[in-house]
Write an enzyme that holds these catalytic residues in place. Structure first.
Site, PDB file in Angstrom:
ATOM      1  N   GLU A 200      31.630  52.991  40.611  1.00 56.91           N
ATOM      2  CA  GLU A 200      31.165  52.331  41.926  1.00 56.91           C
ATOM      3  C   GLU A 200      31.723  53.182  43.081  1.00 56.91           C
ATOM      4  OE1 GLU A 200      32.523  47.613  41.555  1.00 56.91           O
ATOM      5  OE2 GLU A 200      33.268  48.855  42.690  1.00 56.91           O
ATOM      6  N   HIS A 235      46.774  53.009  43.868  1.00 58.05           N
ATOM      7  CA  HIS A 235      46.075  51.806  43.665  1.00 58.05           C
ATOM      8  C   HIS A 235      46.991  50.850  43.533  1.00 58.05           C
ATOM      9  CE1 HIS A 235      43.109  54.797  43.972  1.00 58.05           C
ATOM     10  NE2 HIS A 235      43.517  55.166  43.269  1.00 58.05           N
ATOM     11  N   GLU A 275      39.383  39.197  45.603  1.00 55.06           N
ATOM     12  CA  GLU A 275      39.457  40.483  46.161  1.00 55.06           C
ATOM     13  C   GLU A 275      38.076  41.348  46.172  1.00 55.06           C
ATOM     14  OE1 GLU A 275      42.170  43.014  44.402  1.00 55.06           O
ATOM     15  OE2 GLU A 275      43.783  40.898  43.655  1.00 55.06           O
ATOM     16  N   GLU A 288      36.844  41.847  42.674  1.00 55.72           N
ATOM     17  CA  GLU A 288      37.188  41.395  40.908  1.00 55.72           C
ATOM     18  C   GLU A 288      37.964  39.803  41.652  1.00 55.72           C
ATOM     19  OE1 GLU A 288      40.104  43.176  39.445  1.00 55.72           O
ATOM     20  OE2 GLU A 288      41.647  44.155  41.245  1.00 55.72           O
ATOM     21  N   ASN A 290      41.079  37.335  40.459  1.00 54.48           N
ATOM     22  CA  ASN A 290      42.695  37.578  39.738  1.00 54.48           C
ATOM     23  C   ASN A 290      42.550  35.774  39.738  1.00 54.48           C
ATOM     24  OD1 ASN A 290      43.657  40.482  39.561  1.00 54.48           O
ATOM     25  ND2 ASN A 290      43.510  40.126  41.887  1.00 54.48           N
ATOM     26  N   ARG A 292      44.844  33.554  38.739  1.00 57.99           N
ATOM     27  CA  ARG A 292      45.728  33.728  38.715  1.00 57.99           C
ATOM     28  C   ARG A 292      46.265  33.367  40.089  1.00 57.99           C
ATOM     29  NH1 ARG A 292      48.707  39.237  39.249  1.00 57.99           N
ATOM     30  NH2 ARG A 292      46.660  40.641  38.522  1.00 57.99           N
TER      31      ARG A 292
END
Length: 651
Positions: A200, A235, A275, A288, A290, A292
């Site tokens: 990206e 990161h 996110e 993305e 997540n 959870r």
């Protein structure tokens, strides 16, 4: 509501789930590896069952064994925490097939969001904005390089499966791409069993903002505001806060709506995090989801007053969400600092060892408490190479960001850890940087503030205070009260004049620097003082807390923490360092790649070996200029800490 659940995880999240379940009257069953037999999460649960050796693949990743334990214990549900099997759709489906509730989203939702490339295609159809990039299936290096060139450098390569910064690299020019791609693919394969990557455009000065979403099985989906997770190293998040500084109600509504749309598009149920990568001007792109609960969920709990683990249990048992979107209220400001066993000055290399001391600031489990500590370890426990390096999460809450910052700075000073390398001192410097204090946030903050964080610092005041405290402790330890008689006393009293003792100290952070020599002076009236050059520091009460372990003294003062080694003249150890041409493993791990061969000429600082430890790749560099004369390991070898990997001789 369930009456018994199994917690398929370890560490602070397992302790947290056990505490919430107990408050709700729900019994808990812990699973643990042989390395975790005495772990806090084992003690926190009502029952505990060992499921295998220390290696996660032989214990915490054994879905079949975990389900066997759940059935035998009569557990009605499994809480996966975060990490391990929490985002494994196969495990979620196996739970359902066994008639056991999975406290998380449906397997189909996990599968849909498990691949970053597939998720982005799904989000495009749902109208959620995306960062320009290649998210397809072709993985040939030359093809991906061509895609990167078409996108324009810098680009970001990242593993399609998984997260946590693993399998992710920023590439700033074309000639760096191939090596970075190979490293990402190795790390992705090791961490997730899938080396598929996407490429990206790398957003310059990006902010990392995520939205907490919650959905029930009755079709209701809401969001609980945002968290700013921009402060990162490698990161991986270091500091998280809620709400995001500078967030407007309008932008929060837009991002919240996009997050809710993302959850709705996959039929989501339970807690999840969407996110986004954000430009400084407020434009945002889906990154993305997540599927959870996140490590940083306590800051959301702090500003909402809600228990998100309780929400998870209630939603998984079929209850509707307890609030509507309009009823969600955000109060104050919260910041979370991740306390990790690592060496910030060595590229944040993870560390292992025993927690000799761990004293925490006064804290409360109350969700909106000024200070809260979430931890799965205590003094005497060990951080091992088998699991992640987190020691604790320190969460503070205040009426506004300024009060939260002040509470965080004070709490970090009160957090005292010895026995291994950790990042507490680094965090103290980080929260004091101008960028963080003024909320100039982006994912390059640590790099931008490198000089303030890692440059040469004038620590004269701290050094003097810590030395004085250590000298005082050393002097105190020399005293051996005797039954009676002046000649049996060990307090240094003499008939004539003052007494002087010369002490030499080596700061642990600079083992190769010249030792510091001080003179400890006791006057005839018993008063003590430390002489350091022209400075004289009276030894009085209140200098600081000092922990001693043999000849190592850890001084915690109002200015910070300094670890010192007393150079005992009666115990002269061989302090000679290894030859400068030797390269040794900094911690136990696997040799992932050798980047040089015998005969190669290398420069100091050149990458020569890549190791894999604690779920991350670590690049080791040549300690000097010269020629490689011996390779003492091969790719794939498991090596212990301190193992010699190669030798370099002056050319």
């Amino acid at each position: 509501m369930f009456t018994k659940i199994l917690i398929a995880n370890r560490g602070e999240i397992a302790c947290r789930v056990a505490a919430t379940a107990r408050r709700m009257g729900v019994r808990t069953v812990a699973v643990y590896s042989e390395a975790d037999a005495q772990a806090r999460h084992v003690q926190a649960c009502d029952e505990a069952v060992c499921i295998g050796p220390a290696s996660p693949r032989d214990s915490y990743l054994r879905a079949d064994r975990i389900l066997e334990v759940a059935k035998a214990a009569g557990a009605q549900a499994v809480h996966p925490g975060y990490g391990f099997l929490s985002e494994n759709e196969g495990f979620a489906q196996a739970c359902l097939d066994a008639g056991i509730a999975f406290i998380g989203p449906p397997p189909s939702a996990i599968a849909a969001m498990g691949s970053k490339s597939a998720a982005k295609a799904l989000m495009a159809r749902a109208g959620v904005p995306l960062v320009p990039g290649y998210h397809g299936d072709r993985q040939e290096p030359d093809f991906l390089l061509a895609q990167a060139e078409a996108i324009g450098f810098p680009v970001l390569i990242k593993a399609s499966a998984g997260g946590g910064g693993k399998g992710m690299r920023i590439v700033r020019q074309a000639d760096e791409f191939t090596a970075a791609l190979a490293s990402c693919q190795r790390e992705a394969q090791a961490s997730f069993g899938d080396q598929h990557v996407l490429v990206e455009r790398y957003v310059t000065q990006p902010r990392h903002i995520e939205i907490q979403v919650f959905a029930d099985a009755h079709g209701q989906v809401i969001h609980l505001g945002e968290r700013d997770c921009s402060v990162q190293r490698r990161h991986q998040k270091v500091l998280e806060e809620a709400p995001a500084p500078g967030m407007t109600p309008e932008l929060r509504a837009q991002m919240g709506a996009a997050a809710v749309a993302a959850a709705q598009s996959v039929g989501y149920v339970g807690a999840g995090t969407v996110e986004f990568i954000c430009e400084q001007d407020g434009r945002f792109y889906f990154m993305e989801m997540n599927t959870r609960l996140q490590v940083e969920h306590p800051v959301t709990e702090a500003i909402t007053g809600l228990d998100l683990v309780e929400w998870q249990l209630r939603v998984a048992s079929g209850e509707p969400l307890p609030l509507t979107q309009a009823q969600v209220c955000l109060q104050g400001h919260a910041i979370e600092a991740r306390i990790c066993a690592e060496q910030p000055e060595a590229g944040f290399l993870p560390a292992i060892g025993a927690l000799r001391t761990m004293r925490t600031p006064e804290a409360s489990a109350f969700r909106m408490a000024p200070v809260r500590i979430d931890s799965g370890v205590a003094a005497g426990d060990a951080i091992s190479p088998h699991y992640d390096s987190m020691i604790a999460k320190l969460i503070v809450h205040g009426a506004d960001r300024q009060q939260a910052l002040e509470r965080l700075a004070t709490a970090l000073l009160d957090l005292q850890i010895t026995g291994l390398h950790h990042n507490v001192d680094f965090l103290q410097r980080l929260v004091g940087t101008r960028s963080f204090q003024t909320a100039q946030l982006d994912t390059a903050l640590i790099e931008r503030e490198h000089e303030a964080l890692f440059g040469v610092r004038d620590e004269t005041a701290l050094t003097r205070l810590a030395l004085a405290a250590a000298c005082q402790r050393w002097w105190h330890d020399q005293q051996h009260p005797a039954p009676s008689g002046p000649w049996a006393q060990g307090d240094g009293w003499a008939l004539h004049g003052e007494q002087r003792r010369v002490l030499r100290w080596q700061p642990s952070a600079t083992p190769h620097a010249p030792p510091i020599t001080v003179t400890l002076v006791q006057a005839r009236d018993g008063r003590l003082a430390m002489h350091m050059g022209d400075a004289v520091v009276p030894l009085t009460t209140g200098l600081g807390q000092v922990d001693r372990d043999g000849d190592t003294f850890d001084a915690f003062t109002r200015l910070g923490h300094l670890s010192l080694r007393w150079l005992n003249p009666l115990n002269v150890a061989d302090a000679a360092s290894a030859p400068t041409g030797q390269l040794t493993a900094p911690m136990p791990g696997k040799v992932a790649a050798l980047l040089v061969a015998v005969g190669d000429v290398v420069r100091a600082g050149q990458a020569v070996v890549v190791t894999e430890a604690m779920k991350m790749e670590h690049t080791l560099c040549a300690p000097r200029d010269g020629r490689v004369t011996e390779l003492l390991c091969r790719a794939g070898d498991q090596v212990p800490e301190g193992a010699e990997l190669l030798r370099i001789e002056s050319d």
